[in-house]
Design an enzyme around this catalytic site. Sequence first.
Site, PDB file in Angstrom:
ATOM      1  N   GLU A  70       2.091  -1.461   9.641  1.00 53.37           N
ATOM      2  CA  GLU A  70       2.641  -0.634   8.559  1.00 53.37           C
ATOM      3  C   GLU A  70       2.352   0.844   8.807  1.00 53.37           C
ATOM      4  O   GLU A  70       3.164   1.707   8.496  1.00 53.37           O
ATOM      5  CB  GLU A  70       2.100  -1.110   7.204  1.00 53.37           C
ATOM      6  CG  GLU A  70       0.763  -0.538   6.757  1.00 53.37           C
ATOM      7  CD  GLU A  70      -0.429  -1.054   7.565  1.00 53.37           C
ATOM      8  OE1 GLU A  70      -0.239  -1.902   8.441  1.00 53.37           O
ATOM      9  OE2 GLU A  70      -1.560  -0.579   7.324  1.00 53.37           O
ATOM     10  N   ASP A  71       1.195   1.107   9.429  1.00 52.54           N
ATOM     11  CA  ASP A  71       0.847   2.503   9.700  1.00 52.54           C
ATOM     12  C   ASP A  71       1.722   3.111  10.795  1.00 52.54           C
ATOM     13  O   ASP A  71       2.081   4.286  10.745  1.00 52.54           O
ATOM     14  CB  ASP A  71      -0.644   2.626  10.053  1.00 52.54           C
ATOM     15  CG  ASP A  71      -1.093   1.551  11.043  1.00 52.54           C
ATOM     16  OD1 ASP A  71      -0.251   0.734  11.458  1.00 52.54           O
ATOM     17  OD2 ASP A  71      -2.288   1.552  11.401  1.00 52.54           O
ATOM     18  N   ARG A  89       0.831  -1.210   0.000  1.00 52.92           N
ATOM     19  CA  ARG A  89       0.000   0.000   0.000  1.00 52.92           C
ATOM     20  C   ARG A  89       0.865   1.259   0.000  1.00 52.92           C
ATOM     21  O   ARG A  89       0.375   2.342  -0.297  1.00 52.92           O
ATOM     22  CB  ARG A  89      -0.968   0.007   1.176  1.00 52.92           C
ATOM     23  CG  ARG A  89      -0.316   0.219   2.536  1.00 52.92           C
ATOM     24  CD  ARG A  89      -1.308   0.118   3.663  1.00 52.92           C
ATOM     25  NE  ARG A  89      -2.386   1.102   3.555  1.00 52.92           N
ATOM     26  CZ  ARG A  89      -3.393   1.196   4.411  1.00 52.92           C
ATOM     27  NH1 ARG A  89      -3.465   0.359   5.427  1.00 52.92           N
ATOM     28  NH2 ARG A  89      -4.328   2.105   4.265  1.00 52.92           N
ATOM     29  N   ARG A 113       1.125  -4.774  17.969  1.00 49.71           N
ATOM     30  CA  ARG A 113       1.471  -3.370  17.730  1.00 49.71           C
ATOM     31  C   ARG A 113       2.437  -2.850  18.798  1.00 49.71           C
ATOM     32  O   ARG A 113       3.308  -2.035  18.501  1.00 49.71           O
ATOM     33  CB  ARG A 113       0.195  -2.528  17.638  1.00 49.71           C
ATOM     34  CG  ARG A 113      -0.553  -2.807  16.335  1.00 49.71           C
ATOM     35  CD  ARG A 113      -1.900  -2.181  16.259  1.00 49.71           C
ATOM     36  NE  ARG A 113      -1.924  -0.776  15.828  1.00 49.71           N
ATOM     37  CZ  ARG A 113      -1.824  -0.367  14.569  1.00 49.71           C
ATOM     38  NH1 ARG A 113      -1.628  -1.248  13.609  1.00 49.71           N
ATOM     39  NH2 ARG A 113      -1.878   0.900  14.272  1.00 49.71           N
TER      40      ARG A 113
END
Lengths: 743, 570
Positions: free
Chosen positions: A650-651, A546, A698
């Site tokens: 990924e964020d 992305r 996370r």
Amino acid sequence: MQAKKRYLILFSTGACLILLFCLGGIQVPLSRRGPGRPHDRRLSGYGPGARWRHLSGYLQPFSSWEQDRSDDLTEHISPRQKRDANSGLYTGKRCRMESCFDFSLCERNGFKVYVYPQQKGEKLSESYQNILSSIEGSRFYTSDPGQACLFVLSLDTLDRDQLSPQYVHNLKAKIQNLPLWNGGKNHIIFNLYSGTWPDYTEDLGFDIGLAMLAKASISTENFRPDFDVSIPLFSKDHPRTGGEKGYLKYNTIPPYRKYMLVFKGKRYLTGIGSDTRNALYHIHNSEDVVLLTTCKHGKDWQKHKDARCDKDNAEYDKYDYREMLYNSTFCLVPRGRRLGSFRFLEALQAACVPVMLSNGWELPFSEIIDWNRAAVIGDERLLLQIPSTVRSIHQDKILSLRQQTQLLWEAYFNSVEKIVLTTLEIIQDRVLLHTSRSNLMWNSLPGGLFTLPQYSTSLRDFPFYYAKLGIKPPSKFTAIIHVVTPLVSQSQPVMKLLVAVAKSQYCAQVIVLWNCEKPLPAKHRWPATSVPVTVIEGESKVISSRFLPYNTIPTDAVFSLDEDTVLSTTEVDFAFTVWQSFPDRIVGYPARSHFWDSNKERWGYTSKWTNDYSMVLTGAAIYHKYYHYLYTTYLPASLKIMVDQMSNCEDILMNFLVSLVTKLPPIKVTQKKQYKETMMGQSSRASRWADPDHFAQRQTCMNKFANWFGTMPLIHSQMRLDPVLFKDQVSILRKKYRDIERL
Amino acid sequence: MYTSGKYSSRGPALIPRMKTKHRIYYITLFSVVLLGLIATGMFQFWPHSIESTADWTLDKRSVHDAPLIRLPVSSPIPERGDLSCRMHTCFDVYRCGYNPKNRIKVYIYPLQRFVDELGVPISSTGLSREYNDLLSAISDSDFYTDDVTRACLFIPSIDVLNQNSLRIRETAQALAMLPRWDKGMNHLLFNMLPGGPPDYNTALDVPRDRALLAGGGFSTWTYRQGYDVSIPVYSPLSADVDLPERQPGPRRYFILSSQTAIHREYRAELERLKEENGEALLLLDKCSNLSQGAASARKRCYKGQVYDYPQILQESSFCVVLRGARLGQAALSDVLQAGCVPVILADSYILPFSEVLDWKRASVVIPEEKLSEMYTILKSIPHRQVEEMQRQARWFWEAYFSSMKAIGLTTLQIINDRIYPYAARTYEQWNNPPVVKWSSVNSPLFLPLIPPRAPGFTAVVLTYDRVESLFRVITEISKVPSLAKLLVVWNNQNKSPPEGEKKFKCPECTAIDGLSLDQTHMVERSECINKFASVFGTMPLKVVEHRADPVLYKDDFPEKLKSFPNIGSL
């Protein structure tokens, strides 16, 4: 008495006349004598000291067209032969990239760096180990010498002072035996110390052949421009990665500090480099110019002791170096035995503007750093002028110099890794000549290491220079919707989202990134929109895809969206207008925060409603397309693989990256907190957010990332941006972004 | 001098008539006068005073009036020039000294005509038009001084712009004869066409001791970084041809080659590129049917078709500047003037003024070996960047190439920047074209800093006489923990400010409260805005649609847990 008065007048007139003569009447006798003195005429030439005047009359041009042509048409040696001749002619001290470097090695695989395997029994100093591991951890590294463009020895060449315990013996033989040495071609040799007492020459004690030098304290005489790299002298405690921040926390106006100029260091009573420091006492005033030296160093200092030593030593002990460093506007950096000294980096970090007093030192990374922006380059010969020089520098300039010290410190110097990467990037810029950074990229935020010219050589294509170039950020964006679930119904959130986004007046294009295992749905199944919708299949369906810098993204702004994001057109519009004011940051809706968990001694991640945030998730955020490129090329494969394997984080990684580059927090817009329909987990779909492990992962990610970055780049913000009349008690009709209020 | 002499001769005869006290007085005065006289005399015999006189001769001078100097065969020749020279080793900074303007003083030697013992001039052209222009420009500039004793930099009036027209040995001897030569220290020579056949050295072959060289065509091997100055080769077309600036944008041709003396190997390579890419390339050469001369310099041909030069350069996005026998090419100047992006293929060439100009923003440098890849390389450059480069190229020409004056003064400014580095012109000043200089924002606080709370803030309250509301503000603001200091600016000359904690009752206050709603007030403020904008020459204010709120502003959340719960109640 009358007579006395008369004489007085007479004499005064006489004196006045003489005075007049001295000041202005010289030409009278001169004109009389001039022609009679042929010698003077020779001395002064045409007319004694006449001002140069434009000469009238016809003059020939300095070159004629015919002559130029005939010059160039003489069948001069074939250019190819000339090039070949150069490479044989200009070697050793005259090496340049053209003559001593084989560019062809870099053509096939780009700029790749090979590090020789470490040989058994070969001891490496900590600093050299740090250099090698920085290279090995970088994106330039290759373990295959066949792919390499540049070679780095695993023999420690940092300390070439024969009296040093770190000195490696028989280096010459060891190097000659290396099978890939090839006369030193395309090799780079790192060195911090060379030569020894008493003359400290810059000789390394072995033949470097055609190798480049990345050397500290290199002099302009020995520096081969466009070939060698001048690096800063750093201590063995210099951190490998991360690195300390600069000490400047806020700007003060006026920018003056307690001291104007300080120095504290050794004085060399004899030998090379002693003159400069021995003369410092002339300008020391023990008030705002405090320059302290000590004779007390080495074993037999008493032997050479001079008359000033005792006084100097006593004064020296009265002041604390750190206190002076942090409280001075300028810091003197005089040469020591060698041209460079630790003082340089110390001053830079302390935001104390370095005043260089080291004639002939090729300043660190001089090829790319404009030192006049961050330091005062003094001349040892003009020591006595230094105080008046620094006092004459305007406040505004001091403010700017000081900030630039911090910029440079954090961009190129605060870790071994930065120093090594800067060295490599400089060489890469030479190798890929037409894709190299401009001076502005190197000398302004965020610095050359984050500005990759392979993305673009145009300043306009980066998010950092809009204001500097006096241009406006772009007026359109491309939405990228990341889809992982198959299309089953027309009422799916992604459909609503697509329509809402496409309706935005700023939207140029919608890209649907199909990262779902199911095959692409037929074109007609996507809703009709006024802007083009492109569907692309994700590369190997991994989550990092992305953030690939797709060529199909026509705009600089990217609106990144998750398939289950709920946003109205108004919200999209508002976020984009905010982004236009902050084009280098992530601007968006879902905000999260990090914190230091002191019980577990690790970083924690929270999605709770807090008074601050440090991340804006890329499920509904807008940012510059360049960050896609940076994410893909700058970050190491190891982190990206980790993200892909977990399909998570990924964020977070993107937020780490952007904050590392900008040193600023992201920007959350409006009140909206929930941005997903499925947040509460009632969904039957296998949403990754419903997974209980998701959250734990996370946490782990955060710590892994912080570890690789060597620091925690995230920064908290307490500010959120709302439309100007948001929730104000005025008629809703006066408000531009009404929908935002209703939500 | 003579009048004063008369008095001094009369003086002694009068002394005996006076009282002793007075006599001593007059003797002292007298000796002072005498000393003054001696000093005056000394002053006149000192050589510098001779040189420092103001001009008093000939306004209409011509070269032929310059004195003739005959060089003896045995006249000394300077040393060849030391490659290791740098400012700190070969340049005498003491001559420049500390000066509040931070500007060097430049002296130009008066013109002389040097001939050898047989009477043959040392140069075939003598003083060239360009060198004359250069020296005149310098003498009209702020750098110039006619006082040789105050000079920091010396410029010989011996023209060495073109080595071809020089007799090397004799020129060197002439240089050494300059009265302040002193091993060439602080002397600056301008040379644009160095070397000669067959080798074409890249720096002037005239032995010149330690003199600085402003040279057009340095290679990395002859250029002494930080000492020499690389200058352009002046193109005479700059003065003759007026090419109006064209708006940046796409052009008819993509690549154009207009040089006439290209080595056949390279011409063959260019032909091959032309075959592959067709119309995008235009390869021009000299026109075979035209006679030699100035007119032919202004024409180029391709297959019998005649094009005007340099006008045709404006029709292309990129223009090739290949090395010839020399590295520096006058074509570079023409190309820049046309706003065409130069593609420079001259290995090891030190680009003009590279010490200060960022050529990456105005040109493409390609290694000669990659000539065959030129098309691909240029195609990869984004359009936006090409346009930026076109603009930048033209700006470089205007500012630094367009005249001998521009070239000369830029050279002096570069040397000036080295001597006073702390007052040097900035990168932006050198490289930003005026349009960028006007529109760009360079914040004086450019570093992103997030200051700690500890130092707090100072509140500055401006007040006229609304004491009531002043106290209200003070009471509120002093509750803020980060307030470090409160400063009240009393802006009323007719009243003295209230003292201490005394409370006032102010009857007018309520009346004035409506001030900001007053119509005339708004009109006045609009006028202010217009006035400011016209003075600034632009409207610097920007409109945004967002405002900053605390993260949890207006959220349905316990107020106690919010950092800033009271926002909005004002």
